[in-house]
Design an enzyme around this catalytic site. Sequence first.
Site, PDB file in Angstrom:
ATOM      1  N   LYS A 149       0.865  -1.187   0.000  1.00  0.00           N
ATOM      2  CA  LYS A 149       0.000   0.000   0.000  1.00  0.00           C
ATOM      3  C   LYS A 149       0.898   1.233   0.000  1.00  0.00           C
ATOM      4  O   LYS A 149       1.191   1.824   1.046  1.00  0.00           O
ATOM      5  CB  LYS A 149      -0.912  -0.075   1.231  1.00  0.00           C
ATOM      6  CG  LYS A 149      -2.133   0.798   1.138  1.00  0.00           C
ATOM      7  CD  LYS A 149      -3.121   0.447   2.225  1.00  0.00           C
ATOM      8  CE  LYS A 149      -4.125   1.551   2.473  1.00  0.00           C
ATOM      9  NZ  LYS A 149      -4.896   1.987   1.322  1.00  0.00           N
TER      10      LYS A 149
HETATM   11  N1  PMP Z   1      -7.603  -1.614  -2.809  1.00  0.00           N
HETATM   12  C1  PMP Z   1      -6.995  -0.432  -2.658  1.00  0.00           C
HETATM   13  C2  PMP Z   1      -6.206   0.129  -3.783  1.00  0.00           C
HETATM   14  C3  PMP Z   1      -7.108   0.266  -1.450  1.00  0.00           C
HETATM   15  O1  PMP Z   1      -6.510   1.455  -1.290  1.00  0.00           O
HETATM   16  C4  PMP Z   1      -7.895  -0.277  -0.408  1.00  0.00           C
HETATM   17  C5  PMP Z   1      -8.042   0.478   0.883  1.00  0.00           C
HETATM   18  N2  PMP Z   1      -7.030   0.152   1.784  1.00  0.00           N
HETATM   19  C6  PMP Z   1      -8.515  -1.509  -0.617  1.00  0.00           C
HETATM   20  C7  PMP Z   1      -8.345  -2.150  -1.827  1.00  0.00           C
HETATM   21  C8  PMP Z   1      -9.344  -2.169   0.458  1.00  0.00           C
HETATM   22  O2  PMP Z   1      -8.516  -2.645   1.486  1.00  0.00           O
HETATM   23  P1  PMP Z   1      -9.031  -2.725   2.983  1.00  0.00           P
HETATM   24  O3  PMP Z   1     -10.266  -3.503   2.971  1.00  0.00           O
HETATM   25  O4  PMP Z   1      -7.923  -3.380   3.729  1.00  0.00           O
HETATM   26  O5  PMP Z   1      -9.270  -1.312   3.438  1.00  0.00           O
END
Ligand code: PMP
Length: 298
Positions: A149
Amino acid sequence: MFDQGEILDESKVSVSIRNKALNYGLGCFEGIRAFWNDSQNQLYIFRIYDHYKRFHESGNALHIPIPYTSMKLIPWTLQLLRKNNVREDVYIRPICFKGANTLRPNLLDQYNRVSIYCTQLTYMPKPAIKVCVSSWTRSGNNMIPPQAKSTGNYLNSGLASSEARLNGFDEAIFITDRGNVSEGTGENIFIVKNNKLITPPLSDHLLAGITRDTVMQIAKNELQLPVLEQSIARTELYSADEVFFTGTAIGIKAIINIDHRMIGNGSEGTITRNIRFLYENIARGNNPKYFGFCTPVY
Ligand code: PMP
Protein backbone atom coordinates in the site's frame (compact mmCIF):
# COMPACT_ATOMS: atom_id res chain seq x y z
CA MET A 1 -0.68 12.89 16.38
CA PHE A 2 2.08 10.37 16.89
CA ASP A 3 5.36 11.27 15.27
CA GLN A 4 8.48 9.16 15.66
CA GLY A 5 7.14 7.51 18.82
CA GLU A 6 6.03 10.71 20.51
CA ILE A 7 2.58 12.24 20.95
CA LEU A 8 2.81 15.76 19.58
CA ASP A 9 0.46 18.54 18.67
CA GLU A 10 0.00 18.38 14.90
CA SER A 11 1.23 21.97 14.50
CA LYS A 12 4.65 20.85 15.81
CA VAL A 13 5.13 18.24 13.08
CA SER A 14 6.48 19.32 9.71
CA VAL A 15 7.98 17.96 6.52
CA SER A 16 10.43 19.84 4.31
CA ILE A 17 9.41 20.74 0.78
CA ARG A 18 12.66 18.93 -0.16
CA ASN A 19 11.51 15.69 1.45
CA LYS A 20 12.10 12.86 -1.01
CA ALA A 21 8.91 10.99 -0.09
CA LEU A 22 6.95 14.11 -1.04
CA ASN A 23 8.95 14.58 -4.23
CA TYR A 24 8.90 10.96 -5.41
CA GLY A 25 6.05 9.22 -3.57
CA LEU A 26 8.34 7.03 -1.44
CA GLY A 27 6.09 5.93 1.37
CA CYS A 28 3.56 3.37 2.49
CA PHE A 29 0.56 3.65 4.74
CA GLU A 30 -2.49 2.01 6.26
CA GLY A 31 -6.13 2.96 6.63
CA ILE A 32 -7.79 1.60 9.77
CA ARG A 33 -11.19 2.30 11.22
CA ALA A 34 -12.47 2.35 14.78
CA PHE A 35 -16.20 2.17 15.43
CA TRP A 36 -18.01 3.68 18.40
CA ASN A 37 -20.41 1.31 20.14
CA ASP A 38 -22.94 3.41 22.00
CA SER A 39 -24.62 0.65 23.97
CA GLN A 40 -21.26 -0.65 25.22
CA ASN A 41 -19.78 2.86 25.62
CA GLN A 42 -16.72 1.53 23.85
CA LEU A 43 -14.58 2.30 20.78
CA TYR A 44 -13.42 -0.78 18.84
CA ILE A 45 -10.54 -0.75 16.35
CA PHE A 46 -11.21 -3.22 13.54
CA ARG A 47 -8.51 -5.82 12.79
CA ILE A 48 -5.66 -3.60 13.97
CA TYR A 49 -3.17 -6.51 14.10
CA ASP A 50 -3.85 -7.35 10.44
CA HIS A 51 -3.52 -3.73 9.38
CA TYR A 52 -0.12 -3.34 11.08
CA LYS A 53 0.97 -6.69 9.67
CA ARG A 54 0.16 -5.43 6.17
CA PHE A 55 1.95 -2.14 7.00
CA HIS A 56 5.14 -4.11 7.71
CA GLU A 57 4.67 -6.24 4.61
CA SER A 58 4.29 -3.10 2.47
CA GLY A 59 7.41 -1.57 4.00
CA ASN A 60 9.37 -4.76 3.50
CA ALA A 61 8.39 -5.03 -0.18
CA LEU A 62 9.28 -1.41 -0.85
CA HIS A 63 12.62 -1.07 1.02
CA ILE A 64 10.87 1.16 3.54
CA PRO A 65 11.25 -1.02 6.66
CA ILE A 66 8.92 0.24 9.39
CA PRO A 67 11.24 1.10 12.28
CA TYR A 68 8.75 0.05 14.99
CA THR A 69 7.12 -3.32 15.65
CA SER A 70 3.35 -3.78 15.91
CA MET A 71 3.89 -4.27 19.63
CA LYS A 72 4.83 -0.58 19.76
CA LEU A 73 2.52 0.77 17.03
CA ILE A 74 -0.65 -0.79 18.47
CA PRO A 75 -0.35 0.69 21.99
CA TRP A 76 0.61 4.04 20.44
CA THR A 77 -2.53 3.97 18.32
CA LEU A 78 -4.66 3.22 21.38
CA GLN A 79 -2.90 6.00 23.27
CA LEU A 80 -3.55 8.45 20.42
CA LEU A 81 -7.28 7.70 20.41
CA ARG A 82 -7.50 8.01 24.20
CA LYS A 83 -5.51 11.26 24.22
CA ASN A 84 -7.98 12.71 21.67
CA ASN A 85 -10.87 11.25 23.71
CA VAL A 86 -12.39 9.82 20.51
CA ARG A 87 -15.98 8.73 21.11
CA GLU A 88 -17.25 8.43 17.56
CA ASP A 89 -16.34 6.51 14.39
CA VAL A 90 -12.84 7.47 13.33
CA TYR A 91 -10.32 6.73 10.58
CA ILE A 92 -6.69 6.11 11.55
CA ARG A 93 -3.80 6.72 9.17
CA PRO A 94 -0.33 5.34 9.99
CA ILE A 95 2.25 6.39 7.41
CA CYS A 96 5.93 5.58 6.96
CA PHE A 97 8.02 7.54 4.48
CA LYS A 98 11.57 8.35 3.51
CA GLY A 99 12.63 11.18 5.80
CA ALA A 100 15.70 12.38 3.87
CA ASN A 101 15.70 15.60 1.85
CA THR A 102 17.92 14.37 -0.95
CA LEU A 103 17.41 14.27 -4.67
CA ARG A 104 17.25 10.82 -6.35
CA PRO A 105 14.42 8.41 -5.73
CA ASN A 106 16.62 5.78 -4.09
CA LEU A 107 14.98 3.68 -1.39
CA LEU A 108 18.09 2.46 0.36
CA ASP A 109 18.76 5.23 2.85
CA GLN A 110 17.65 4.24 6.31
CA TYR A 111 15.79 7.26 7.66
CA ASN A 112 12.17 6.04 7.62
CA ARG A 113 9.75 8.34 9.43
CA VAL A 114 6.51 7.12 11.00
CA SER A 115 3.47 9.16 11.94
CA ILE A 116 -0.04 8.18 12.98
CA TYR A 117 -3.00 10.52 12.87
CA CYS A 118 -6.74 10.12 13.09
CA THR A 119 -9.61 11.93 11.48
CA GLN A 120 -13.35 11.82 10.92
CA LEU A 121 -14.13 10.39 7.50
CA THR A 122 -17.33 10.18 5.49
CA TYR A 123 -16.12 8.49 2.34
CA MET A 124 -18.98 7.92 -0.07
CA PRO A 125 -22.27 8.57 1.68
CA LYS A 126 -24.52 7.44 -1.20
CA PRO A 127 -26.10 4.03 -0.41
CA ALA A 128 -25.36 2.70 -3.91
CA ILE A 129 -23.10 3.96 -6.68
CA LYS A 130 -22.62 4.20 -10.45
CA VAL A 131 -19.19 3.36 -11.75
CA CYS A 132 -17.20 3.00 -14.97
CA VAL A 133 -14.38 0.82 -16.14
CA SER A 134 -11.37 3.11 -16.25
CA SER A 135 -9.35 3.90 -19.34
CA TRP A 136 -6.35 3.71 -16.97
CA THR A 137 -4.84 0.25 -16.46
CA ARG A 138 -4.05 -0.94 -12.90
CA SER A 139 -0.32 -0.65 -12.31
CA GLY A 140 0.92 -4.22 -12.32
CA ASN A 141 2.52 -6.43 -9.69
CA ASN A 142 5.81 -5.90 -11.50
CA MET A 143 5.45 -2.12 -11.83
CA ILE A 144 4.32 -0.41 -8.63
CA PRO A 145 3.12 -3.51 -6.77
CA PRO A 146 -0.50 -2.97 -5.67
CA GLN A 147 -0.08 -5.50 -2.87
CA ALA A 148 2.09 -2.96 -1.09
CA LYS A 149 0.00 0.00 0.00
CA SER A 150 2.38 2.65 -1.31
CA THR A 151 1.77 6.38 -1.48
CA GLY A 152 3.12 6.52 -5.05
CA ASN A 153 0.59 4.06 -6.41
CA TYR A 154 -2.26 6.38 -5.52
CA LEU A 155 -1.39 8.50 -8.55
CA ASN A 156 -2.71 5.55 -10.58
CA SER A 157 -5.84 5.61 -8.39
CA GLY A 158 -6.11 9.39 -8.60
CA LEU A 159 -6.06 9.40 -12.38
CA ALA A 160 -8.81 6.80 -12.56
CA SER A 161 -11.07 8.31 -9.88
CA SER A 162 -10.69 11.84 -11.31
CA GLU A 163 -11.53 10.63 -14.80
CA ALA A 164 -14.58 8.80 -13.41
CA ARG A 165 -15.83 11.89 -11.55
CA LEU A 166 -15.29 14.16 -14.56
CA ASN A 167 -17.35 11.75 -16.65
CA GLY A 168 -20.21 11.76 -14.14
CA PHE A 169 -19.53 8.45 -12.35
CA ASP A 170 -18.99 7.94 -8.63
CA GLU A 171 -15.95 5.67 -8.93
CA ALA A 172 -13.81 3.66 -11.34
CA ILE A 173 -13.00 -0.02 -11.73
CA PHE A 174 -9.51 -0.87 -12.92
CA ILE A 175 -8.78 -3.67 -15.33
CA THR A 176 -5.35 -5.26 -15.68
CA ASP A 177 -3.03 -5.20 -18.68
CA ARG A 178 -4.60 -8.58 -19.57
CA GLY A 179 -8.14 -7.22 -19.45
CA ASN A 180 -9.20 -8.82 -16.17
CA VAL A 181 -11.15 -6.90 -13.56
CA SER A 182 -8.78 -5.85 -10.79
CA GLU A 183 -10.22 -3.53 -8.12
CA GLY A 184 -11.46 0.00 -7.51
CA THR A 185 -9.19 2.97 -6.82
CA GLY A 186 -9.32 2.29 -3.08
CA GLU A 187 -11.61 -0.73 -2.87
CA ASN A 188 -11.76 -4.42 -3.73
CA ILE A 189 -14.59 -5.73 -5.85
CA PHE A 190 -16.96 -8.71 -5.63
CA ILE A 191 -19.64 -9.98 -7.97
CA VAL A 192 -22.54 -12.27 -7.13
CA LYS A 193 -23.51 -14.72 -9.86
CA ASN A 194 -25.97 -17.60 -9.36
CA ASN A 195 -25.63 -17.37 -5.56
CA LYS A 196 -21.84 -17.57 -5.69
CA LEU A 197 -19.50 -14.82 -4.56
CA ILE A 198 -16.59 -14.17 -6.92
CA THR A 199 -13.63 -11.83 -6.42
CA PRO A 200 -10.43 -11.50 -8.47
CA PRO A 201 -7.29 -13.27 -7.19
CA LEU A 202 -4.31 -11.27 -5.86
CA SER A 203 -2.48 -12.05 -9.10
CA ASP A 204 -4.87 -9.63 -10.85
CA HIS A 205 -2.91 -6.71 -9.37
CA LEU A 206 -4.88 -5.83 -6.28
CA LEU A 207 -4.40 -5.06 -2.64
CA ALA A 208 -5.15 -7.92 -0.26
CA GLY A 209 -7.95 -5.98 1.41
CA ILE A 210 -8.80 -6.71 5.01
CA THR A 211 -12.47 -6.00 4.32
CA ARG A 212 -12.19 -8.38 1.34
CA ASP A 213 -10.92 -11.09 3.68
CA THR A 214 -13.65 -10.33 6.23
CA VAL A 215 -16.35 -10.57 3.54
CA MET A 216 -14.98 -13.90 2.33
CA GLN A 217 -15.15 -15.25 5.89
CA ILE A 218 -18.66 -13.88 6.52
CA ALA A 219 -19.99 -15.24 3.22
CA LYS A 220 -18.64 -18.74 3.86
CA ASN A 221 -19.31 -19.00 7.59
CA GLU A 222 -22.49 -16.99 8.09
CA LEU A 223 -24.27 -17.25 4.74
CA GLN A 224 -22.89 -20.61 3.54
CA LEU A 225 -22.14 -19.07 0.14
CA PRO A 226 -19.45 -20.53 -2.10
CA VAL A 227 -16.62 -17.97 -2.47
CA LEU A 228 -14.35 -18.13 -5.50
CA GLU A 229 -11.16 -16.19 -6.16
CA GLN A 230 -11.05 -16.20 -9.93
CA SER A 231 -10.40 -13.74 -12.72
CA ILE A 232 -13.40 -11.76 -13.89
CA ALA A 233 -13.77 -10.46 -17.45
CA ARG A 234 -15.19 -7.00 -18.04
CA THR A 235 -18.43 -8.29 -19.55
CA GLU A 236 -19.01 -10.56 -16.55
CA LEU A 237 -19.51 -7.36 -14.58
CA TYR A 238 -22.43 -6.36 -16.76
CA SER A 239 -24.21 -9.71 -16.39
CA ALA A 240 -23.59 -10.13 -12.66
CA ASP A 241 -26.60 -10.41 -10.34
CA GLU A 242 -24.95 -8.06 -7.84
CA VAL A 243 -21.67 -6.16 -7.67
CA PHE A 244 -20.17 -4.41 -4.65
CA PHE A 245 -17.00 -2.71 -3.43
CA THR A 246 -15.31 -3.44 -0.10
CA GLY A 247 -12.82 -1.31 1.81
CA THR A 248 -12.03 0.20 5.16
CA ALA A 249 -13.04 3.67 4.01
CA ILE A 250 -16.07 2.75 1.88
CA GLY A 251 -17.34 -0.25 3.88
CA ILE A 252 -19.56 -2.49 1.74
CA LYS A 253 -21.02 -0.48 -1.14
CA ALA A 254 -23.50 -1.70 -3.75
CA ILE A 255 -22.66 -0.90 -7.38
CA ILE A 256 -25.92 -0.53 -9.28
CA ASN A 257 -24.69 0.66 -12.66
CA ILE A 258 -21.49 -0.01 -14.60
CA ASP A 259 -20.70 1.80 -17.87
CA HIS A 260 -24.41 2.73 -18.22
CA ARG A 261 -25.57 -0.88 -17.77
CA MET A 262 -27.93 -1.52 -14.89
CA ILE A 263 -26.77 -4.22 -12.49
CA GLY A 264 -29.47 -6.55 -11.15
CA ASN A 265 -32.62 -4.55 -10.55
CA GLY A 266 -30.73 -1.29 -10.06
CA SER A 267 -30.71 -1.27 -6.26
CA GLU A 268 -28.67 -2.94 -3.52
CA GLY A 269 -29.04 -6.73 -3.87
CA THR A 270 -30.09 -9.07 -1.09
CA ILE A 271 -26.71 -10.79 -0.71
CA THR A 272 -24.89 -7.45 -0.65
CA ARG A 273 -27.28 -6.20 2.01
CA ASN A 274 -26.91 -9.32 4.15
CA ILE A 275 -23.13 -9.12 3.97
CA ARG A 276 -23.20 -5.39 4.75
CA PHE A 277 -25.39 -5.87 7.83
CA LEU A 278 -23.17 -8.68 9.12
CA TYR A 279 -19.98 -6.70 8.47
CA GLU A 280 -21.26 -3.51 10.12
CA ASN A 281 -22.42 -5.44 13.15
CA ILE A 282 -19.15 -7.33 13.49
CA ALA A 283 -16.96 -4.23 13.04
CA ARG A 284 -18.91 -2.32 15.70
CA GLY A 285 -18.25 -5.07 18.23
CA ASN A 286 -21.80 -6.47 18.33
CA ASN A 287 -21.04 -10.05 17.33
CA PRO A 288 -19.30 -12.10 20.07
CA LYS A 289 -18.15 -14.69 17.52
CA TYR A 290 -15.91 -12.05 15.94
CA PHE A 291 -14.72 -10.19 19.05
CA GLY A 292 -11.20 -11.24 18.07
CA PHE A 293 -11.36 -8.67 15.24
CA CYS A 294 -12.23 -5.82 17.62
CA THR A 295 -9.69 -4.16 19.91
CA PRO A 296 -11.30 -2.05 22.67
CA VAL A 297 -9.75 1.38 23.21
CA TYR A 298 -11.15 2.11 26.67
N1 PMP B 1 -7.60 -1.61 -2.81
C1 PMP B 1 -6.99 -0.43 -2.66
C2 PMP B 1 -6.21 0.13 -3.78
C3 PMP B 1 -7.11 0.27 -1.45
O1 PMP B 1 -6.51 1.45 -1.29
C4 PMP B 1 -7.90 -0.28 -0.41
C5 PMP B 1 -8.04 0.48 0.88
N2 PMP B 1 -7.03 0.15 1.78
C6 PMP B 1 -8.52 -1.51 -0.62
C7 PMP B 1 -8.34 -2.15 -1.83
C8 PMP B 1 -9.34 -2.17 0.46
O2 PMP B 1 -8.52 -2.64 1.49
P1 PMP B 1 -9.03 -2.73 2.98
O3 PMP B 1 -10.27 -3.50 2.97
O4 PMP B 1 -7.92 -3.38 3.73
O5 PMP B 1 -9.27 -1.31 3.44
